[in-house]
Design an enzyme around this catalytic site. Sequence first.
Site, PDB file in Angstrom:
ATOM      1  N   ASP A 177      25.804 -55.104 -11.986  1.00 49.61           N
ATOM      2  CA  ASP A 177      26.022 -54.163 -13.076  1.00 49.61           C
ATOM      3  C   ASP A 177      26.419 -55.026 -14.285  1.00 49.61           C
ATOM      4  OD1 ASP A 177      26.692 -51.753 -14.489  1.00 49.61           O
ATOM      5  OD2 ASP A 177      28.800 -52.173 -14.043  1.00 49.61           O
ATOM      6  N   LEU A 178      26.353 -54.465 -15.476  1.00 50.23           N
ATOM      7  CA  LEU A 178      26.678 -55.248 -16.674  1.00 50.23           C
ATOM      8  C   LEU A 178      28.061 -54.892 -17.244  1.00 50.23           C
ATOM      9  CD1 LEU A 178      25.807 -57.173 -19.005  1.00 50.23           C
ATOM     10  CD2 LEU A 178      24.762 -55.177 -20.098  1.00 50.23           C
ATOM     11  N   ASP A 179      28.161 -53.646 -17.727  1.00 54.48           N
ATOM     12  CA  ASP A 179      29.378 -53.219 -18.434  1.00 54.48           C
ATOM     13  C   ASP A 179      30.580 -53.206 -17.484  1.00 54.48           C
ATOM     14  OD1 ASP A 179      27.981 -52.654 -20.869  1.00 54.48           O
ATOM     15  OD2 ASP A 179      27.289 -50.767 -20.013  1.00 54.48           O
ATOM     16  N   THR A 183      32.393 -54.830 -21.924  1.00 55.23           N
ATOM     17  CA  THR A 183      31.875 -53.752 -22.772  1.00 55.23           C
ATOM     18  C   THR A 183      32.315 -52.376 -22.293  1.00 55.23           C
ATOM     19  OG1 THR A 183      29.892 -54.222 -21.517  1.00 55.23           O
ATOM     20  CG2 THR A 183      29.845 -54.771 -23.869  1.00 55.23           C
ATOM     21  N   GLU A 195      29.678 -54.141  -8.775  1.00 53.27           N
ATOM     22  CA  GLU A 195      29.942 -52.980  -9.627  1.00 53.27           C
ATOM     23  C   GLU A 195      31.424 -52.789  -9.934  1.00 53.27           C
ATOM     24  OE1 GLU A 195      29.015 -50.391 -11.259  1.00 53.27           O
ATOM     25  OE2 GLU A 195      26.850 -50.270 -10.968  1.00 53.27           O
ATOM     26  N   ASP A 196      31.724 -52.226 -11.107  1.00 57.44           N
ATOM     27  CA  ASP A 196      33.108 -51.867 -11.433  1.00 57.44           C
ATOM     28  C   ASP A 196      33.310 -50.350 -11.399  1.00 57.44           C
ATOM     29  OD1 ASP A 196      31.559 -51.396 -13.772  1.00 57.44           O
ATOM     30  OD2 ASP A 196      33.419 -51.285 -14.926  1.00 57.44           O
ATOM     31  N   SER A 212      21.813 -52.166 -14.833  1.00 55.58           N
ATOM     32  CA  SER A 212      22.748 -51.496 -15.747  1.00 55.58           C
ATOM     33  C   SER A 212      22.160 -50.172 -16.208  1.00 55.58           C
ATOM     34  CB  SER A 212      22.996 -52.376 -16.981  1.00 55.58           C
ATOM     35  OG  SER A 212      23.723 -51.647 -17.948  1.00 55.58           O
ATOM     36  N   ALA A 213      23.014 -49.142 -16.265  1.00 52.21           N
ATOM     37  CA  ALA A 213      22.582 -47.828 -16.760  1.00 52.21           C
ATOM     38  C   ALA A 213      22.426 -47.832 -18.276  1.00 52.21           C
ATOM     39  CB  ALA A 213      23.610 -46.779 -16.358  1.00 52.21           C
ATOM     40  N   LYS A 248      22.994 -43.572 -11.546  1.00 51.72           N
ATOM     41  CA  LYS A 248      24.041 -43.772 -10.541  1.00 51.72           C
ATOM     42  C   LYS A 248      24.871 -42.480 -10.476  1.00 51.72           C
ATOM     43  CE  LYS A 248      24.244 -48.569 -12.141  1.00 51.72           C
ATOM     44  NZ  LYS A 248      25.013 -49.615 -12.836  1.00 51.72           N
ATOM     45  N   LYS A 275      32.350 -44.282 -15.955  1.00 47.68           N
ATOM     46  CA  LYS A 275      31.823 -45.645 -15.804  1.00 47.68           C
ATOM     47  C   LYS A 275      30.532 -45.584 -14.997  1.00 47.68           C
ATOM     48  CE  LYS A 275      36.030 -48.378 -16.158  1.00 47.68           C
ATOM     49  NZ  LYS A 275      37.044 -49.086 -15.396  1.00 47.68           N
ATOM     50  N   GLY A 276      29.521 -46.242 -15.485  1.00 45.62           N
ATOM     51  CA  GLY A 276      28.239 -46.280 -14.772  1.00 45.62           C
ATOM     52  C   GLY A 276      27.353 -45.069 -15.020  1.00 45.62           C
TER      53      GLY A 276
HETATM   54  C1  BG6 Z   1      26.894 -47.875 -18.267  1.00 41.25           C
HETATM   55  C2  BG6 Z   1      28.324 -47.684 -18.744  1.00 41.25           C
HETATM   56  O1  BG6 Z   1      26.698 -49.226 -17.947  1.00 41.25           O
HETATM   57  O2  BG6 Z   1      25.969 -47.499 -19.279  1.00 41.25           O
HETATM   58  C3  BG6 Z   1      28.526 -46.264 -19.252  1.00 41.25           C
HETATM   59  O3  BG6 Z   1      29.199 -47.945 -17.668  1.00 41.25           O
HETATM   60  C4  BG6 Z   1      27.465 -45.920 -20.304  1.00 41.25           C
HETATM   61  O4  BG6 Z   1      29.818 -46.174 -19.801  1.00 41.25           O
HETATM   62  C5  BG6 Z   1      26.074 -46.145 -19.710  1.00 41.25           C
HETATM   63  O5  BG6 Z   1      27.589 -44.557 -20.703  1.00 41.25           O
HETATM   64  C6  BG6 Z   1      24.950 -45.852 -20.711  1.00 41.25           C
HETATM   65  O6  BG6 Z   1      25.022 -46.771 -21.752  1.00 41.25           O
HETATM   66  P1  BG6 Z   1      24.193 -46.676 -23.108  1.00 41.25           P
HETATM   67  O7  BG6 Z   1      24.458 -48.011 -23.759  1.00 41.25           O
HETATM   68  O8  BG6 Z   1      22.739 -46.514 -22.735  1.00 41.25           O
HETATM   69  O9  BG6 Z   1      24.714 -45.523 -23.870  1.00 41.25           O
HETATM   70 MG    MG Z   2      30.022 -50.971 -15.119  1.00 43.77          MG
END
Ligand code: BG6
Ligand code: MG
Length: 218
Positions: free
Chosen positions: A10-12, A18, A170-171, A115-116, A146, A46-47
């Site tokens: 996962d990224l964020d 982030t 993942e976090d 990453s989502a 997710k 989150k996610g």
């Molecule tokens: C996930 C984050 O990685 O991405 C969420 O954990 C976020 O908080 C989701 O809402 C979507 O991100 P973005 O940048 O497409 O709005």
């Molecule tokens: Mg995350």
Amino acid sequence: MSSFKACIFDLDGVITDTAHYHYLAWQRLASSVGVVFDQADNDQLKGVGRMESLEYILAKSDRVFSPAEKAVLAHHKNEDYKNLIREISPANILPGIREGFDWLKAERWKIGLASASRNAPQVIRSLGIADVFDYTADAGAIPNGKPAPDIFLDVARAFGLKGDECIGVEDAAAGVAAIKAAGMTAIGIGDASLLKEADIILPQTDFLLENGLKMLAA
Ligand code: BG6
Ligand code: MG
């Protein structure tokens, strides 16, 4: 020798902090529509994808929002988030992540990104790690977010691997659920009470290599 051949990140909140900027931007958005949004709400999100997160926040309001209003609010949140991440640089890679990547490369495992976030390609470019990944899932092209396993399975498919040959990191509770639903082994980073389903839970990324990857590979 383990049978693992890939690690999917996962990224964020895993590779970089982030997750905190998403929180700030959602909090400002919530306050603009008169909704209280705290850390516990954030943990739920989150996610979770952008529109689903917005729906969660708007459900706390007495007002009904039209699809057009929702689109404007989602756009505002994203512009706010993009401003917050403008200064991101390689210095924002969390401790232990680079060591993890180096070890995975040396072991010849594939490295994937699940990453989502639709901002993920920009974030990994700003971090200077876009070329680390053998495959980066396109969040916009994955039908179910997710906790559905789809995004992790998409990466495994790209590598020609089965779920049980992959580790996911993942976090988020939703992210750990997605990894487990994909039949993969999960390393959770953060609060153990939220990540109970994970096979290994580490308080911070510093421990990823020694207490996570090497333990599973042994
Ligand atoms: C996930 C984050 O990685 O991405 C969420 O954990 C976020 O908080 C989701 O809402 C979507 O991100 P973005 O940048 O497409 O709005
Ligand atoms: Mg995350």
